[in-house]
Motif scaffolding. Structure first.
Motif, short mmCIF file in Angstrom:
data_model
loop_
_atom_site.label_atom_id
_atom_site.label_comp_id
_atom_site.label_asym_id
_atom_site.label_seq_id
_atom_site.Cartn_x
_atom_site.Cartn_y
_atom_site.Cartn_z
N LYS A 75 -8.93 3.60 7.14
CA LYS A 75 -7.61 3.10 6.77
C LYS A 75 -6.67 4.20 6.28
O LYS A 75 -5.55 3.92 5.87
CB LYS A 75 -7.74 2.04 5.67
N VAL A 76 -7.12 5.46 6.32
CA VAL A 76 -6.29 6.54 5.82
C VAL A 76 -5.28 6.96 6.87
O VAL A 76 -5.63 7.26 8.01
CB VAL A 76 -7.16 7.76 5.44
N ALA A 77 -4.01 6.94 6.50
CA ALA A 77 -2.94 7.38 7.39
C ALA A 77 -2.29 8.61 6.79
O ALA A 77 -1.49 8.51 5.86
CB ALA A 77 -1.91 6.26 7.58
N LEU A 78 -2.66 9.81 7.28
CA LEU A 78 -2.12 11.05 6.74
C LEU A 78 -0.81 11.37 7.45
O LEU A 78 -0.69 12.32 8.22
CB LEU A 78 -3.14 12.19 6.91
N ASP A 79 0.18 10.54 7.14
CA ASP A 79 1.49 10.65 7.76
C ASP A 79 2.54 10.35 6.70
O ASP A 79 2.48 9.33 6.02
CB ASP A 79 1.60 9.65 8.93
N TRP A 80 3.51 11.25 6.55
CA TRP A 80 4.49 11.10 5.50
C TRP A 80 5.27 9.79 5.60
O TRP A 80 5.50 9.11 4.60
CB TRP A 80 5.47 12.29 5.52
N HIS A 81 5.67 9.43 6.81
CA HIS A 81 6.45 8.21 6.98
C HIS A 81 5.61 6.97 6.65
O HIS A 81 6.10 6.02 6.03
CB HIS A 81 7.00 8.13 8.41
N ALA A 82 4.33 6.99 7.07
CA ALA A 82 3.44 5.85 6.78
C ALA A 82 3.23 5.68 5.29
O ALA A 82 3.03 4.55 4.79
CB ALA A 82 2.10 6.03 7.49
N LEU A 83 3.28 6.78 4.54
CA LEU A 83 3.10 6.72 3.09
C LEU A 83 4.36 6.23 2.38
O LEU A 83 4.32 5.91 1.19
CB LEU A 83 2.70 8.09 2.54
N GLY A 84 5.49 6.21 3.09
CA GLY A 84 6.72 5.70 2.50
C GLY A 84 7.73 6.77 2.11
O GLY A 84 8.73 6.45 1.44
N TYR A 85 7.51 8.02 2.49
CA TYR A 85 8.44 9.09 2.14
C TYR A 85 9.65 9.10 3.06
O TYR A 85 9.53 8.90 4.27
CB TYR A 85 7.75 10.45 2.19
N GLU A 86 10.81 9.36 2.48
CA GLU A 86 12.04 9.50 3.25
C GLU A 86 12.13 10.91 3.84
O GLU A 86 11.47 11.85 3.38
CB GLU A 86 13.26 9.22 2.38
N ALA A 87 12.99 11.06 4.84
CA ALA A 87 13.09 12.33 5.58
C ALA A 87 13.46 13.50 4.67
O ALA A 87 12.90 14.61 4.81
CB ALA A 87 14.12 12.19 6.70
N ASP A 88 14.37 13.29 3.71
CA ASP A 88 14.78 14.38 2.82
C ASP A 88 13.63 14.87 1.97
O ASP A 88 13.46 16.09 1.77
CB ASP A 88 15.93 13.92 1.92
N ARG A 89 12.83 13.92 1.45
CA ARG A 89 11.69 14.31 0.62
C ARG A 89 10.62 15.03 1.47
O ARG A 89 10.02 16.01 1.01
CB ARG A 89 11.08 13.08 -0.05
N ILE A 90 10.39 14.56 2.66
CA ILE A 90 9.41 15.21 3.55
C ILE A 90 9.81 16.65 3.80
O ILE A 90 8.98 17.57 3.77
CB ILE A 90 9.29 14.43 4.89
N SER A 121 2.11 -14.46 -2.75
CA SER A 121 2.19 -13.40 -3.76
C SER A 121 3.60 -12.84 -3.91
O SER A 121 3.93 -12.26 -4.96
CB SER A 121 1.24 -12.26 -3.39
N GLY A 122 4.41 -12.97 -2.87
CA GLY A 122 5.74 -12.37 -2.90
C GLY A 122 5.74 -10.89 -2.62
O GLY A 122 6.80 -10.26 -2.57
N LYS A 123 4.55 -10.28 -2.43
CA LYS A 123 4.44 -8.84 -2.21
C LYS A 123 3.84 -8.54 -0.84
O LYS A 123 3.05 -9.31 -0.31
CB LYS A 123 3.57 -8.20 -3.30
N ALA A 124 4.24 -7.39 -0.27
CA ALA A 124 3.73 -6.99 1.04
C ALA A 124 3.49 -5.49 1.05
O ALA A 124 4.34 -4.71 1.47
CB ALA A 124 4.71 -7.38 2.14
N GLY A 125 2.33 -5.07 0.53
CA GLY A 125 1.97 -3.66 0.54
C GLY A 125 2.68 -2.85 -0.53
O GLY A 125 3.33 -3.39 -1.43
N ARG A 126 2.54 -1.53 -0.41
CA ARG A 126 3.12 -0.62 -1.39
C ARG A 126 3.88 0.51 -0.71
O ARG A 126 3.65 0.82 0.47
CB ARG A 126 2.02 -0.01 -2.28
N THR A 127 4.77 1.11 -1.44
CA THR A 127 5.46 2.31 -0.99
C THR A 127 5.48 3.29 -2.14
O THR A 127 5.09 2.96 -3.27
CB THR A 127 6.88 1.99 -0.50
N VAL A 128 5.93 4.51 -1.84
CA VAL A 128 5.91 5.55 -2.86
C VAL A 128 7.32 5.74 -3.43
O VAL A 128 8.32 5.62 -2.73
CB VAL A 128 5.38 6.87 -2.26
N VAL A 129 7.36 6.00 -4.73
CA VAL A 129 8.60 6.40 -5.40
C VAL A 129 8.32 7.77 -6.01
O VAL A 129 7.28 7.97 -6.65
CB VAL A 129 9.00 5.40 -6.50
#
Length: 525
Positions: free
Chosen positions: A275-290, A455-463
């Motif tokens: 289940k590991v996705a070593l991809d910046w976009h999949a982790l929730g990072y925006e283009a500027d942060r990447i 639950s009202g929730k659908a996964g997680r993203t990064v801040v």
């Protein structure tokens, strides 16, 4: 069972007020206590009324004290101590099998194991807790007090229980259910009369089932056997590892035991490599942060740190950074505790404290391997920090994690560990601080629907926030400025605190204010 549905039925039957139902539901969710126990503890409904309603809701027979045959327990050769721990009483034996009464509506596994032991079909019924206790009191046998040290006979019994078919199935079911639910951890916590099983999903613990007292020791022993631990040791904490296959997926388990007042607490960290996705976009990072991260990790030397609390995804972020490097032309070596995922083309070293192979010793050995890039699982002491800075000074890129609340505080932490400010100013290239937040379900906007199972929730993203020292902040670090002065200088150079990114996500409707409070401690207003 669905607690909300059951509470609604009690309210419809005028057995419970709506206010009482809401109070019990909230308390049950916050403490992980089964809803029926919460209702009784709050005195909102009497036992007989509650368990009769619960039996009807679950379509199970309801048993009163008049229905019990007091001679059946002895004729079946079932220990009163065993039955007391399991909260089960045999009621009657017919041609169709044996009827077993319990006050635990989640006791299907223990009922099945009794049937397995008796080699007879069994059926489950519900009864009020007071009735179960009264029936067991007739057995006239006090529970056996188990000491801290297990005898050879105890060990043999635990081994036999741990290798019993129903126990193996129960353990596999718990791990399989957790893996399918996407849980990162399984908590099995000893309570007075049972063990509570909770899964950590998207950073939040959720109660899933209860393990009866009679099976608790067997389950603990089974898990210890899987992790090659001492099953007779109950007085000291133990740590181990195991690997299981679930539906074609290999899952690594890190297991920890801890003695508590009611028995051992067991926590398992699940590492599902599929289940590991070593991809910046999949982790929730925006283009500027990447772009900021990649610019730093592609430098030839210096230190890049990822900060945040346990469970904030720091290691996954470092793995993603390493996966983006050219392992063909670079010598990349990691030192980890533990190695969570295998990375192609990268030399990974496992910390082994029992043979004095700690982070510092492994790091010193790695420096003799002519590395270009080094990843250290965590900088937690002065020696490791000094070696990491020395490696950066002689032309290596060092990536690591550190436990601080924000990016700028990593500077203060390293100086507190004994790193001279001028050396840190010369080597620090950037600090990424991050948190994982639960996002609102896009279908219902957080209200709860069939898609998100209410639950009202659908996964997680990064801040996140990114601190990249510029000319002014580098000078401030070298001069030993206070954390407050560093923050002011960083803001002048364009640094944006994580709070601003979190507030923006909330304004967009991607996460609610309660999630801001849970993760960051702000945003309730």
């Amino acid at each position: 069972m669905n607690p909300q549905e059951f509470l609604a039925q009690l309210c419809d039957a005028q057995k419970l007020t709506v206010a009482g139902a809401k109070r019990a539901e909230l308390a049950s969710e916050q403490t992980g206590t089964p809803i029926e126990r919460t209702l009784l503890e709050f005195g909102l409904i009497d036992e007989d009324t509650l368990f009769l309603a619960l039996a009807r809701y679950l379509n199970l027979p309801f048993v009163s004290d008049a229905d019990i045959d007091p001679t059946l327990m002895r004729s079946l050769s079932l220990s009163a101590d065993f039955l007391r721990r399991a909260e089960v009483v045999p009621v009657e034996e017919t041609e169709d099998g044996i009827l077993l009464a319990t006050s635990n509506p989640r006791a299907q596994e223990i009922v099945q194991s009794i049937g397995y032991h008796l080699q007879s079909p069994v059926k489950m019924a519900l009864a009020a807790p007071a009735m179960i206790k009264a029936a067991l009191a007739q057995a006239g046998q006090e529970p056996v007090q188990v000491g801290d040290v297990a005898s050879d006979e105890d060990v043999e019994r635990l081994n036999a229980l741990a290798n019993d078919g129903p126990v193996i199935k129960l353990v596999n079911d718990i791990i399989g259910e957790a893996a399918m639910a996407g849980a990162s951890d399984i908590h099995i916590e000893a309570e007075e009369n049972a063990a509570r099983v909770r899964f950590r999903i998207d950073g939040v613990l959720q109660s899933r089932r209860a393990i009866p007292q009679a099976q608790r020791a067997a389950v603990a022993s089974r898990l210890k056997i899987m992790a090659n631990l001492n099953i007779s040791e109950k007085r000291r904490p133990q740590d181990g590892r195991a690997q299981v296959s679930m539906r074609g997926r290999s899952i690594d388990i890190r297991l920890s035991t801890l003695p508590t007042q009611h028995g051992e607490s067991i926590v398992m960290r699940l590492l599902d490599r599929s289940k590991v996705a070593l991809d910046w976009h999949a982790l929730g990072y925006e283009a500027d942060r990447i772009a900021q991260i990649e610019q730093v990790v592609n430098r030839p030397n210096g230190i890049f740190l990822v900060a945040g609390p346990t469970g904030s995804g720091k290691t996954t972020t470092l793995y993603t950074a390493l996966a983006g490097l050219d392992a063909e032309s670079l010598k990349i070596v990691t030192v980890e505790d533990p190695i969570e995922y295998a990375l192609s083309g990268i030399n990974q070293v496992q910390v082994e404290p029992q043979i004095d192979m700690d982070f510092a010793r492994a790091l010193r050995a790695i420096l003799r391997q002519d590395p270009d890039v080094i990843m250290v699982g965590e900088i937690r002491d002065k020696e490791t920090a000094e070696i990491a800075v020395r490696a950066a000074l002689v032309g290596r890129l060092v990536l690591s994690t550190i436990h601080t609340n924000d990016a700028v505080s990593a500077v203060t932490r390293l100086i507190d560990l004994g790193i001279p400010a001028y050396l840190l100013a010369d080597t620090l290239r950037g600090v990424l601080s991050q948190r994982l937040v639960r996002t609102n379900c896009p279908e219902c906007g957080g209200a709860g629907c069939d898609v998100c199972a209410g639950s009202g929730k659908a996964g997680r993203t990064v801040v996140s926030e990114f601190f990249e020292p510029g000319r002014e902040t580098t000078a401030a670090i070298s001069a030993g400025k206070t954390p407050g002065e560093l923050h002011v200088a960083a803001r002048r150079e364009g640094f944006k605190p994580m709070r601003e990114e979190a507030e923006a996500l909330s304004t967009e409707g991607r996460l609610d204010r309660l999630e801001l409070v849970r993760v960051f401690g702000f945003g309730a207003d």
